[in-house]
Design a protein around this motif. Structure first.
Motif, PDB file in Angstrom:
ATOM      1  N   VAL A 157       0.839  -1.194   0.000  1.00  0.00           N
ATOM      2  CA  VAL A 157       0.000   0.000   0.000  1.00  0.00           C
ATOM      3  C   VAL A 157       0.877   1.248   0.000  1.00  0.00           C
ATOM      4  O   VAL A 157       1.759   1.403   0.854  1.00  0.00           O
ATOM      5  N   ILE A 158       0.635   2.137  -0.964  1.00  0.00           N
ATOM      6  CA  ILE A 158       1.230   3.471  -0.967  1.00  0.00           C
ATOM      7  C   ILE A 158       0.209   4.398  -0.314  1.00  0.00           C
ATOM      8  O   ILE A 158      -0.908   4.547  -0.803  1.00  0.00           O
ATOM      9  N   LEU A 159       0.608   4.997   0.807  1.00  0.00           N
ATOM     10  CA  LEU A 159      -0.363   5.699   1.642  1.00  0.00           C
ATOM     11  C   LEU A 159      -0.317   7.213   1.436  1.00  0.00           C
ATOM     12  O   LEU A 159       0.673   7.869   1.737  1.00  0.00           O
ATOM     13  N   GLU A 160      -1.393   7.737   0.902  1.00  0.00           N
ATOM     14  CA  GLU A 160      -1.714   9.162   0.805  1.00  0.00           C
ATOM     15  C   GLU A 160      -0.628  10.030   0.168  1.00  0.00           C
ATOM     16  O   GLU A 160       0.022  10.854   0.827  1.00  0.00           O
ATOM     17  N   TYR A 200       3.844   1.898   2.761  1.00  0.00           N
ATOM     18  CA  TYR A 200       4.843   2.933   2.517  1.00  0.00           C
ATOM     19  C   TYR A 200       4.158   4.300   2.569  1.00  0.00           C
ATOM     20  O   TYR A 200       3.245   4.569   1.785  1.00  0.00           O
ATOM     21  N   VAL A 201       4.582   5.139   3.502  1.00  0.00           N
ATOM     22  CA  VAL A 201       4.005   6.477   3.666  1.00  0.00           C
ATOM     23  C   VAL A 201       4.647   7.411   2.645  1.00  0.00           C
ATOM     24  O   VAL A 201       5.876   7.476   2.523  1.00  0.00           O
ATOM     25  N   PHE A 229       8.915   4.414   3.106  1.00  0.00           N
ATOM     26  CA  PHE A 229       8.255   5.566   2.498  1.00  0.00           C
ATOM     27  C   PHE A 229       8.368   5.474   0.976  1.00  0.00           C
ATOM     28  O   PHE A 229       9.176   4.721   0.430  1.00  0.00           O
ATOM     29  N   SER A 230       7.514   6.256   0.302  1.00  0.00           N
ATOM     30  CA  SER A 230       7.516   6.279  -1.164  1.00  0.00           C
ATOM     31  C   SER A 230       7.969   7.643  -1.660  1.00  0.00           C
ATOM     32  O   SER A 230       7.750   8.669  -1.007  1.00  0.00           O
ATOM     33  N   LEU A 231       8.602   7.648  -2.841  1.00  0.00           N
ATOM     34  CA  LEU A 231       9.112   8.866  -3.449  1.00  0.00           C
ATOM     35  C   LEU A 231       8.698   8.963  -4.914  1.00  0.00           C
ATOM     36  O   LEU A 231       8.515   7.944  -5.584  1.00  0.00           O
ATOM     37  N   PRO A 257      13.621   1.699   4.569  1.00  0.00           N
ATOM     38  CA  PRO A 257      13.745   1.585   3.117  1.00  0.00           C
ATOM     39  C   PRO A 257      12.662   2.382   2.404  1.00  0.00           C
ATOM     40  O   PRO A 257      11.739   2.921   3.045  1.00  0.00           O
ATOM     41  N   PHE A 258      12.745   2.440   1.090  1.00  0.00           N
ATOM     42  CA  PHE A 258      11.782   3.224   0.335  1.00  0.00           C
ATOM     43  C   PHE A 258      11.565   2.622  -1.046  1.00  0.00           C
ATOM     44  O   PHE A 258      12.331   1.753  -1.496  1.00  0.00           O
ATOM     45  N   VAL A 259      10.501   3.079  -1.704  1.00  0.00           N
ATOM     46  CA  VAL A 259      10.198   2.693  -3.082  1.00  0.00           C
ATOM     47  C   VAL A 259      10.147   3.962  -3.921  1.00  0.00           C
ATOM     48  O   VAL A 259       9.862   5.047  -3.415  1.00  0.00           O
ATOM     49  N   ILE A 260      10.436   3.825  -5.214  1.00  0.00           N
ATOM     50  CA  ILE A 260      10.495   4.973  -6.122  1.00  0.00           C
ATOM     51  C   ILE A 260       9.551   4.738  -7.290  1.00  0.00           C
ATOM     52  O   ILE A 260       9.584   3.669  -7.925  1.00  0.00           O
TER      53      ILE A 260
END
Length: 338
Positions: A157-160, A200-201, A229-231, A257-260
């Motif tokens: 889930v990518i959150l908001e 991921y926020v 978190f997401s970027l 960690p993060f996702v792009i």
């Protein structure tokens, strides 16, 4: 400068500094676009990309339309989009049903579902994608519906998208700040009750705010309980720039960690025209790295196509309304891809 609900074709919000694209899940799952039917697209190899490819998405339907009309060149170009997994944006009206349909389809294909939640109250500062849940209680009920729809199936889930950044940049009025932090934190907590759900926020993009400005907002929003978190959601910052930014931000929030989002960043951001509209249907852009969890970087969990390439950012530069499928733009992204 964002996006608006457009019924069957979805609702998209794209911000000049990196925003959200919203696509009605009903379109993806019921094929209400009116095209001639979906082309057959398969799943990517699981070891490379474990996320679900929707065989009935708008790009797949466009492939079918071109093939039916005998235009194989265009069909092959759009297939570059149709064969990749992209985010499924959960709409406001039936969160449990939509989340269940997507996750069940993904499970049947032995893949993860990629979901995007974009329904925070006072969303998008009253601009193109204004709206969201009417109040905090409605939002919590909506998130609970999504969680129940996911159940024990695998989902990311990518959150908001944009929600935290609009607090940092002052776009969202101060009287809504405390509630928004609490709502995002509660959403993280509720979603993480599902045994196979990653969260991921969203943290905007490398061109919007500094890591220093984001660390405390992410902490208040529950990053400690989230998976990361997401970027770069719906934006065009290069993968290298996003990775460098993400590593700096990660160091400030417990090495998360993060996702792009690499959906349209193949040629980086657009530097021409009106500086206030570089985000809106910029010309000369390209598809970025295909979605994968094999990134070669321990801190980068995945490159994802969170924004669905080929949907308009808004009625600028000749584009249709925000969220509408724009095949000419999709063809341009595909042609420019390396």
């Amino acid at each position: 400068m964002y996006g608006s609900y457009t019924g069957c074709t979805g609702y998209t919000g794209l911000r000049s500094a990196g925003a959200a694209a919203v696509l009605c899940a009903a379109l993806l799952l019921t094929g209400c676009s009116g095209d001639s039917g979906p082309a057959v697209v398969g799943q990517q190899p699981e070891a490379k990309d474990p996320y679900w490819v929707n065989p009935d998405g708008t790009a797949a339907r466009q492939v079918a339309t071109y093939e039916k009309g005998g235009d194989q060149e265009k069909a092959d170009l759009i297939r570059k989009i149709a064969e990749q997994p992209a985010g499924e944006w959960i709409g406001p009206d039936d969160p449990e049903g939509e989340a269940r349909r997507v996750t069940e389809a993904a499970t049947k294909a032995d893949r993860y579902a990629l979901l995007v939640l974009y329904n925070i109250p006072y969303r998008d500062c009253g601009q193109f994608s204004k709206g969201g849940a009417p109040d905090g209680n409605a939002y919590r009920a909506w998130v609970d519906g999504v969680a129940q729809g996911i159940g024990d199936r695998r989902a990311t889930v990518i959150l908001e998208p944009d929600a935290l950044l609009h607090l940092v940049d002052g776009c969202t009025p101060q009287e809504h700040h405390d509630e928004r932090y609490a709502l995002i934190e509660s959403a993280v907590e509720r979603l993480k009750q599902q045994p196979a759900t990653q969260v991921y926020v969203d943290a905007g993009n490398a061109g919007w705010q500094s890591p220093e400005a984001l660390q405390e907002p992410l902490r208040r929003a529950g990053i400690e309980r989230a998976d990361g978190f997401s970027l770069n959601v719906s934006n065009f910052r290069t993968t290298d720039v996003s990775t460098e930014f993400g590593r700096k931000l990660s160091a400030k929030v417990g090495d998360k960690p993060f996702v792009i989002d690499t959906s349209r960043n193949g040629n980086g951001p657009y530097e021409g025209g009106d500086p206030a509209e570089t985000w809106c249907n910029p010309p000369g852009r390209a598809l970025g790295e295909p979605p994968t969890t094999t990134t070669g970087d321990d801190l980068v969990d995945a490159y994802l196509w969170i924004k669905r390439p080929g949907e308009s950012d808004g009625d600028c530069k000749g584009g249709p309304k925000a969220g509408a499928w724009w095949p000419e733009y999709a063809l341009g992204l595909a042609r420019a891809a390396k």
